[in-house]
Design an enzyme around this catalytic site. Structure first.
Site, short mmCIF file in Angstrom:
data_model
loop_
_atom_site.label_atom_id
_atom_site.label_comp_id
_atom_site.label_asym_id
_atom_site.label_seq_id
_atom_site.Cartn_x
_atom_site.Cartn_y
_atom_site.Cartn_z
N ALA A 1 -0.68 -93.36 -14.74
CA ALA A 1 -1.75 -94.16 -14.16
C ALA A 1 -1.22 -94.73 -12.85
CB ALA A 1 -2.15 -95.28 -15.11
N ASN B 1 -4.82 -82.59 -1.05
CA ASN B 1 -5.73 -83.10 -2.07
C ASN B 1 -6.31 -84.41 -1.57
OD1 ASN B 1 -6.05 -85.08 -4.47
ND2 ASN B 1 -6.02 -83.09 -5.49
N ASN C 1 -10.29 -83.98 -5.02
CA ASN C 1 -9.96 -84.63 -6.28
C ASN C 1 -11.20 -85.38 -6.75
OD1 ASN C 1 -8.98 -86.00 -8.44
ND2 ASN C 1 -7.36 -87.09 -7.33
N CYS D 1 -9.88 -87.86 -10.72
CA CYS D 1 -8.80 -88.80 -11.00
C CYS D 1 -9.28 -89.84 -12.00
CB CYS D 1 -8.32 -89.51 -9.74
SG CYS D 1 -7.01 -90.71 -10.12
N GLY E 1 1.19 -82.28 -19.22
CA GLY E 1 2.37 -81.71 -19.86
C GLY E 1 2.00 -80.69 -20.93
N GLY F 1 2.75 -78.59 -12.75
CA GLY F 1 2.67 -80.03 -12.51
C GLY F 1 3.81 -80.78 -13.16
#
Lengths: 261, 302
Positions: B72, B101, B129, B132, B219, B267
């Site tokens: 965050a 981005n 983006n 988000c 992840g 990422g």
């Protein structure tokens, strides 16, 4: 303001073999690993990111301060405290096993002082140990909960002139906190700089006392980190000018007046 | 031995390999200079950029979760002018494509950012983006409403001739509808998935762990979700798809390509190991050699 900051070291990812690991106190371990490239570059204040496991269950590396680096042997050492599942896994590593290390990371302490006073609380003493070894002739004030946690006196003894100890329960040295010893020590005018590492409250108190005696003070900050490389911005802290700074690449060493008013 | 060509075309851009980096996980590329050969990356996507500087969120910004992590950060960035004047000149000459981005609080802001970047030499493409999860003003709202997504995409497209990539949010009922809306609004490519909205709770303090309360999950844990969405979207649109979400190995990259992606962005795995992208490129090349594939397009479902 110059932060006494050196250029960042060349960073590598390396599979480091564990040379020794031993328990120093409850939840505190001392580990030495073979990492010649990092040992060659590591400066006091630098840290590494270690992988705890295979990178599948625990995706993120853990930051550990460098407590010693031996250029001749090609080793670096950490003194770390078990905080969560990741550091708990580290304690299970046996001699000969390998762990992935990313480093050396971050900036380093200033060597511009003639007579620095090192102030460390608990595990915060780890990066100061490497400084004491490189600087020689520094004095150290160390604080801990109880005598059983103060293995630090053995580690620091060969490298420092004077040691001052405080324990919360008074079982070693002066009863109370390490920072309580600072006013009378700084009063002597002997010290022209202070390096304080430990819990945030301790560092803030130490920095306030140093400021009162006009002694420049550096602190080493800790924060949750993602990459250690300055990319993810997880570890940013607000500084006095309102701008965020990255603990991993702008720090971990900061002048106290940069981060706390 | 087969002569292997890893290059791909993406909306008119030639990518040296189909391996890219995902925004927010690779800084501005230079942070990883000790670990990667940029010529082996199809593109780097830089940290989310806004019109004005943003300080990001207060409190804890990152938490590890089982085989994943929450972030965050809150779009902390120095603003587009600083990026153009100070950062871009340092990275412009890197031997790879630079995708910027962008994030705005309104469709007008997206248009304004696109117009500014359209003139920037060294910016290969613009990624919107619209997904988000960590900011209150805008962000994900544009990626979860078809009408808003259409407006934002059109606003950016009107202001630039550079390829516009729309980064889709997985936090929707039907990602295929969003993908089609972006395509119809003129998007040149799609990237998916952004992070999944999640949270963690500190049991000792008995309160949300992250300063922002919720964060974006990324992840390994999200890989199956990402693969499914890339698979569905690739079959529903004509424009190329950049697959992302949990890719950490060459096998993961191949899975995304088989699912229909033209390229794959790495990422969170950049944090686990900063050399991940290089290992993936090497593994992908070996996979192609062993299977006698001469082009990336040869990697397809049987």
């Amino acid at each position: 303001m110059s932060a006494g900051v050196t250029t960042l070291p060349k960073r590598v990812v390396t599979e480091a073999e564990v040379i020794t690991q031993r328990q120093m106190a409850r939840d505190v371990y001392f580990m030495t690993v073979a990492a010649p490239q990092i040992a060659a570059d590591a400066l006091p204040g630098n840290f590494v990111m270690v992988q705890t496991g295979d990178g599948e269950a625990h995706l993120l590396r853990r930051p550990l301060g460098i407590a010693d680096a031996d250029l001749a042997k090609g080793t670096i050492s950490f003194i770390y405290k078990v905080i969560g599942a990741g550091t708990k896994k580290l304690t299970a590593l046996k001699n000969g096993e390998v762990l992935s290390i990313l480093g050396a990371l971050g900036n380093s302490f200033s060597f511009s002082f003639n007579k620095p006073l090192l102030v460390g609380g608990g595990i915060g003493l780890a990066p100061l140990l490497y400084f004491a070894k490189c600087a020689e002739g520094a004095d150290v004030v160390m604080g801990g909960r109880t005598a059983a946690d103060m293995f630090w006196t053995r580690l620091f003894k060969p490298y420092v002139q004077n040691m001052f100890v405080a324990t919360d329960d008074g079982t070693m040295g002066t009863p109370g906190f390490a920072v309580d010893l600072l006013p009378s020590l700084l009063q002597t005018g002997e010290y022209d700089g202070m390096l304080a590492v430990g819990p945030t409250v301790m560092m803030q108190k130490a920095a306030r006392i140093a400021a009162k005696f006009d002694v420049p003070c550096q602190v080493s900050l800790e924060n949750r980190m993602g990459c250690g490389l300055g990319a993810c911005l997880s570890c940013c802290v607000k500084t006095v000018d309102g701008m965020p700074k990255k603990v991993c690449t702008d720090g971990p060493v900061f002048w106290a007046r940069e981060v706390w008013a | 031995m087969t002569d292997v060509d890893l290059s791909v075309d993406l909306a008119g851009l030639t990518l040296a390999t189909p391996i890219l980096t995902a925004s927010g996980t690779f800084g501005y590329g230079e942070e990883f200079a000790d670990f990667v050969d940029f010529a082996k990356l199809g593109a780097i996507t830089v940290k989310g950029t806004t019109l004005k500087p943003r300080l990001g969120n207060e409190g804890i910004r990152i938490a590890e979760t089982p085989s994943g992590m929450l972030n965050a950060i809150g779009l902390q960035n120095p603003g587009v002018e600083y990026f153009l004047q100070t950062i871009l000149p340092r990275i412009r000459e890197l031997p790879t494509n630079i995708i910027v981005n962008i994030s705005g609080a309104s469709s007008e802001e997206y248009g304004e950012l696109a117009a500014i970047l359209d003139k920037a030499d060294g910016v290969a493409a613009i990624e919107l983006n619209v997904s988000c999860p960590n900011v209150k003003d805008g962000g994900m709202i544009f990626g979860t409403d078809e009408q808003a997504l259409t407006e934002v995409t059109k606003a950016a497209k009107r202001q630039t001739n550079k390829p516009v990539i729309v980064k889709l949010s997985p936090n929707v009922t039907n990602i295929v509808d969003m993908a089609k809306a972006a395509e119809q609004a003129g998007a040149d490519a799609l990237s998916l998935i952004n992070t999944l909205l999640g949270m963690d709770i500190d049991v000792e303090r008995r309160r949300p762990l992250l300063g922002n309360i919720t964060g974006g999950l990324s992840g390994r844990a999200v890989l199956p979700v990402a693969l499914r969405m890339v698979y569905e979207v690739s079959r529903a649109v004509q424009i190329p798809v950049i697959g992302m979400g949990g890719a950490a190995t060459w096998q993961d990259a191949v899975k995304f390509l088989l699912a229909g992606a033209r390229a794959v962005a790495v990422g969170t795995a950049n944090f686990t190991d900063p050399t991940t992208t290089m290992k993936i490129v090497a593994g992908l090349r070996e996979y192609m050699e062993q299977n006698s594939f001469s082009h990336i397009a040869d990697i397809k479902m049987t």
